[in-house]
Design a protein around this motif. Structure first.
Motif, PDB file in Angstrom:
ATOM      1  N   PRO A 103       0.827  -1.204   0.000  1.00  0.00           N
ATOM      2  CA  PRO A 103       0.000   0.000   0.000  1.00  0.00           C
ATOM      3  C   PRO A 103       0.862   1.255   0.000  1.00  0.00           C
ATOM      4  O   PRO A 103       2.024   1.249   0.414  1.00  0.00           O
ATOM      5  CB  PRO A 103      -0.807  -0.133   1.297  1.00  0.00           C
ATOM      6  CG  PRO A 103       0.028  -0.990   2.178  1.00  0.00           C
ATOM      7  CD  PRO A 103       0.764  -1.933   1.287  1.00  0.00           C
ATOM      8  N   ALA A 104       0.259   2.351  -0.485  1.00  0.00           N
ATOM      9  CA  ALA A 104       0.992   3.614  -0.577  1.00  0.00           C
ATOM     10  C   ALA A 104       0.165   4.737   0.016  1.00  0.00           C
ATOM     11  O   ALA A 104      -1.065   4.770  -0.131  1.00  0.00           O
ATOM     12  CB  ALA A 104       1.346   3.932  -2.030  1.00  0.00           C
ATOM     13  N   LEU A 105       0.851   5.663   0.700  1.00  0.00           N
ATOM     14  CA  LEU A 105       0.224   6.845   1.272  1.00  0.00           C
ATOM     15  C   LEU A 105       0.724   8.063   0.513  1.00  0.00           C
ATOM     16  O   LEU A 105       1.935   8.237   0.334  1.00  0.00           O
ATOM     17  CB  LEU A 105       0.579   7.004   2.746  1.00  0.00           C
ATOM     18  CG  LEU A 105       0.034   6.000   3.769  1.00  0.00           C
ATOM     19  CD1 LEU A 105       0.660   4.627   3.625  1.00  0.00           C
ATOM     20  CD2 LEU A 105       0.309   6.518   5.191  1.00  0.00           C
ATOM     21  N   LEU A 106      -0.210   8.905   0.062  1.00  0.00           N
ATOM     22  CA  LEU A 106       0.171  10.157  -0.571  1.00  0.00           C
ATOM     23  C   LEU A 106      -0.153  11.281   0.404  1.00  0.00           C
ATOM     24  O   LEU A 106      -1.323  11.531   0.711  1.00  0.00           O
ATOM     25  CB  LEU A 106      -0.576  10.340  -1.901  1.00  0.00           C
ATOM     26  CG  LEU A 106      -0.076   9.408  -3.023  1.00  0.00           C
ATOM     27  CD1 LEU A 106      -0.912   8.135  -3.062  1.00  0.00           C
ATOM     28  CD2 LEU A 106      -0.111  10.092  -4.377  1.00  0.00           C
ATOM     29  N   THR A 149      -1.173  16.065   5.625  1.00  0.00           N
ATOM     30  CA  THR A 149      -2.510  15.527   5.434  1.00  0.00           C
ATOM     31  C   THR A 149      -2.470  14.335   4.486  1.00  0.00           C
ATOM     32  O   THR A 149      -1.873  14.420   3.402  1.00  0.00           O
ATOM     33  CB  THR A 149      -3.448  16.603   4.866  1.00  0.00           C
ATOM     34  OG1 THR A 149      -3.506  17.701   5.774  1.00  0.00           O
ATOM     35  CG2 THR A 149      -4.855  16.038   4.671  1.00  0.00           C
ATOM     36  N   LEU A 150      -3.109  13.239   4.882  1.00  0.00           N
ATOM     37  CA  LEU A 150      -3.193  12.061   4.027  1.00  0.00           C
ATOM     38  C   LEU A 150      -4.235  12.329   2.952  1.00  0.00           C
ATOM     39  O   LEU A 150      -5.434  12.331   3.209  1.00  0.00           O
ATOM     40  CB  LEU A 150      -3.582  10.829   4.863  1.00  0.00           C
ATOM     41  CG  LEU A 150      -3.761   9.510   4.099  1.00  0.00           C
ATOM     42  CD1 LEU A 150      -2.493   9.124   3.366  1.00  0.00           C
ATOM     43  CD2 LEU A 150      -4.206   8.401   5.044  1.00  0.00           C
ATOM     44  N   VAL A 151      -3.761  12.560   1.731  1.00  0.00           N
ATOM     45  CA  VAL A 151      -4.645  12.882   0.616  1.00  0.00           C
ATOM     46  C   VAL A 151      -5.280  11.624   0.048  1.00  0.00           C
ATOM     47  O   VAL A 151      -6.458  11.611  -0.311  1.00  0.00           O
ATOM     48  CB  VAL A 151      -3.864  13.634  -0.476  1.00  0.00           C
ATOM     49  CG1 VAL A 151      -4.717  13.855  -1.720  1.00  0.00           C
ATOM     50  CG2 VAL A 151      -3.367  14.971   0.064  1.00  0.00           C
ATOM     51  N   ARG A 152      -4.512  10.534  -0.023  1.00  0.00           N
ATOM     52  CA  ARG A 152      -5.062   9.284  -0.545  1.00  0.00           C
ATOM     53  C   ARG A 152      -4.286   8.109   0.022  1.00  0.00           C
ATOM     54  O   ARG A 152      -3.078   8.191   0.223  1.00  0.00           O
ATOM     55  CB  ARG A 152      -5.006   9.261  -2.071  1.00  0.00           C
ATOM     56  CG  ARG A 152      -5.590   7.978  -2.657  1.00  0.00           C
ATOM     57  CD  ARG A 152      -5.670   8.013  -4.150  1.00  0.00           C
ATOM     58  NE  ARG A 152      -6.241   6.768  -4.663  1.00  0.00           N
ATOM     59  CZ  ARG A 152      -6.421   6.509  -5.949  1.00  0.00           C
ATOM     60  NH1 ARG A 152      -6.082   7.417  -6.856  1.00  0.00           N
ATOM     61  NH2 ARG A 152      -6.930   5.372  -6.345  1.00  0.00           N
ATOM     62  N   LEU A 153      -5.023   7.034   0.274  1.00  0.00           N
ATOM     63  CA  LEU A 153      -4.414   5.771   0.662  1.00  0.00           C
ATOM     64  C   LEU A 153      -4.696   4.766  -0.444  1.00  0.00           C
ATOM     65  O   LEU A 153      -5.849   4.439  -0.718  1.00  0.00           O
ATOM     66  CB  LEU A 153      -4.997   5.267   1.994  1.00  0.00           C
ATOM     67  CG  LEU A 153      -4.595   3.850   2.421  1.00  0.00           C
ATOM     68  CD1 LEU A 153      -3.082   3.730   2.561  1.00  0.00           C
ATOM     69  CD2 LEU A 153      -5.268   3.476   3.730  1.00  0.00           C
ATOM     70  N   VAL A 154      -3.653   4.292  -1.099  1.00  0.00           N
ATOM     71  CA  VAL A 154      -3.778   3.312  -2.175  1.00  0.00           C
ATOM     72  C   VAL A 154      -3.549   1.935  -1.565  1.00  0.00           C
ATOM     73  O   VAL A 154      -2.425   1.621  -1.165  1.00  0.00           O
ATOM     74  CB  VAL A 154      -2.759   3.589  -3.296  1.00  0.00           C
ATOM     75  CG1 VAL A 154      -2.915   2.573  -4.427  1.00  0.00           C
ATOM     76  CG2 VAL A 154      -2.912   5.006  -3.831  1.00  0.00           C
ATOM     77  N   PRO A 155      -4.583   1.093  -1.462  1.00  0.00           N
ATOM     78  CA  PRO A 155      -4.409  -0.196  -0.792  1.00  0.00           C
ATOM     79  C   PRO A 155      -3.382  -1.116  -1.449  1.00  0.00           C
ATOM     80  O   PRO A 155      -2.762  -1.917  -0.768  1.00  0.00           O
ATOM     81  CB  PRO A 155      -5.816  -0.813  -0.850  1.00  0.00           C
ATOM     82  CG  PRO A 155      -6.737   0.343  -1.059  1.00  0.00           C
ATOM     83  CD  PRO A 155      -5.973   1.318  -1.867  1.00  0.00           C
ATOM     84  N   GLU A 156      -3.243  -1.001  -2.775  1.00  0.00           N
ATOM     85  CA  GLU A 156      -2.286  -1.858  -3.484  1.00  0.00           C
ATOM     86  C   GLU A 156      -1.656  -1.049  -4.613  1.00  0.00           C
ATOM     87  O   GLU A 156      -2.347  -0.590  -5.521  1.00  0.00           O
ATOM     88  CB  GLU A 156      -2.989  -3.104  -4.039  1.00  0.00           C
ATOM     89  CG  GLU A 156      -2.047  -4.064  -4.735  1.00  0.00           C
ATOM     90  CD  GLU A 156      -2.760  -5.324  -5.206  1.00  0.00           C
ATOM     91  OE1 GLU A 156      -2.130  -6.147  -5.898  1.00  0.00           O
ATOM     92  OE2 GLU A 156      -3.951  -5.477  -4.888  1.00  0.00           O
ATOM     93  N   LEU A 157      -0.354  -0.877  -4.542  1.00  0.00           N
ATOM     94  CA  LEU A 157       0.354  -0.075  -5.533  1.00  0.00           C
ATOM     95  C   LEU A 157       0.275  -0.751  -6.894  1.00  0.00           C
ATOM     96  O   LEU A 157       0.633  -1.919  -7.052  1.00  0.00           O
ATOM     97  CB  LEU A 157       1.821   0.096  -5.110  1.00  0.00           C
ATOM     98  CG  LEU A 157       2.638   1.115  -5.904  1.00  0.00           C
ATOM     99  CD1 LEU A 157       2.032   2.503  -5.756  1.00  0.00           C
ATOM    100  CD2 LEU A 157       4.087   1.116  -5.427  1.00  0.00           C
TER     101      LEU A 157
END
Length: 240
Positions: free
Chosen positions: A208-211, A217-225
Motif C-alpha cells: 500500500p501507498a500513502l500520498l 494531510t493524508l490525501v489518498r491511501l492506495v491499498p495496493e500499488l
C-alpha cells in the motif's frame, strides 16, 4: 312386558324391556342419589364437545362428500411457506455498514478519499539506525514494503513523482534496504506506527501507498500499488 329379575320383579309398568346385560335397574325415589352419575355424564359430554370444536378448527371433520379433510394439510403447507419467506428475508435484508475510526481506505480505481487530517509526528530509521522525522520529508509518497518489495511498481512511482515529492519505502522492523531504487529513500518503521495509525493489516504480495501533502494531510491511501496512471493526479495534488 319384561321378564322378572332374579328377585322375581319385572320392569315397572309402562317401561319397555331392558337388556339383560344391564343387570338389575333400580330407580331411586330421590333424584339427588344420581348426582354423581349426572356429573360424570356432563363431564363426558363437555369433553366430546371440546373435541368436536378442535376437530373443526384443525379441519379434521370429514367433508360432506366423504373425502378426507383439507384443513390440517393446508395449515402445514402455509406454515412451511411462511418459514421459508422469513428465512429469505433474513438473508437478503440490507445491513448497514460499520463505521471505523481510522482513515478511509478506498480501493482503486475509485476517487481519492477526503483528507483525514495530519499524520502524527512519526520517527522512522535509516540504514544507520538514525532517527528520521517523517515530517521532514513531506510532501511524500510513502510505500509500505514490509509485505512486498514490489520493486517494479516502486521504480515506476519514483520516475512519475514530480519535483519536490519524496518517494519513500518503509520496511518493517529495523532492516533497511542498503541499495534502494534510484530516486527512492529507504527507511524502516520499527514500532509499526504507520500501520497501527491506519488500522491496515499486511497482506503478502501487496504494497500500500500513502500520498501525503506538505501539511502532513493524508490525501489518498492506495491499498495496493499498481500502474502509475491510477494515482498520477494525486502526485500532482500533493506537489502543489
Amino acid at each position: 312386558m319384561g321378564m322378572p329379575d332374579a328377585e322375581g320383579q319385572g320392569p315397572p309398568d309402562g317401561l319397555p324391556d331392558l337388556p339383560p346385560e344391564w343387570g338389575r335397574v333400580i330407580v331411586p325415589d330421590d333424584a339427588s342419589a344420581l348426582a354423581h352419575e349426572a356429573r360424570q355424564v356432563r363431564r363426558e359430554l363437555r369433553r366430546l364437545r371440546r373435541r368436536a370444536v378442535w376437530r373443526r378448527r384443525l379441519g379434521r371433520t370429514p367433508r360432506p362428500d366423504g373425502r378426507p379433510p383439507l384443513g390440517l394439510p393446508a395449515l402445514i403447507l402455509l406454515m412451511s411457506v411462511l418459514i421459508t419467506l422469513a428465512g429469505l428475508a433474513a438473508v437478503t435484508w440490507p445491513r448497514s455498514a460499520r463505521s471505523g475510526d481510522g482513515p478511509t481506505v478506498v480501493p482503486y480505481p475509485t476517487a481519492a478519499p477526503a483528507a483525514v487530517g495530519p499524520l502524527p509526528a512519526f520517527d522512522l530509521v535509516d540504514v544507520a539506525q538514525a532517527p528520521v522525522p517523517l515530517r521532514s520529508l513531506l510532501p511524500a509518497m510513502i510505500v509500505l514494503v514490509d509485505a512486498c518489495a514490489c520493486a517494479e511498481q516502486v521504480a515506476q512511482a519514483a520516475v512519475a513523482a514530480p519535483p519536490g515529492v519524496t518517494v519513500i519505502t518503509v520496511a518493517g522492523g529495523r532492516k533497511v534496504d542498503a541499495s534502494p531504487t534510484p530516486g527512492v529513500r529507504a527507511l524502516a518503521d520499527p514500532a509499526g506506527g504507520l500501520r497501527d495509525y491506519l488500522h491496515l493489516a499486511a497482506h503478502p504480495g501487496t504494497a500500500p501507498a500513502l500520498l501525503v501533502d506538505r501539511e502532513g494531510t493524508l490525501v489518498r491511501l492506495v491499498p495496493e500499488l499498481g500502474p502509475v496512471e491510477q494515482y498520477r493526479d494525486d502526485l500532482a495534488r500533493i506537489a502543489a
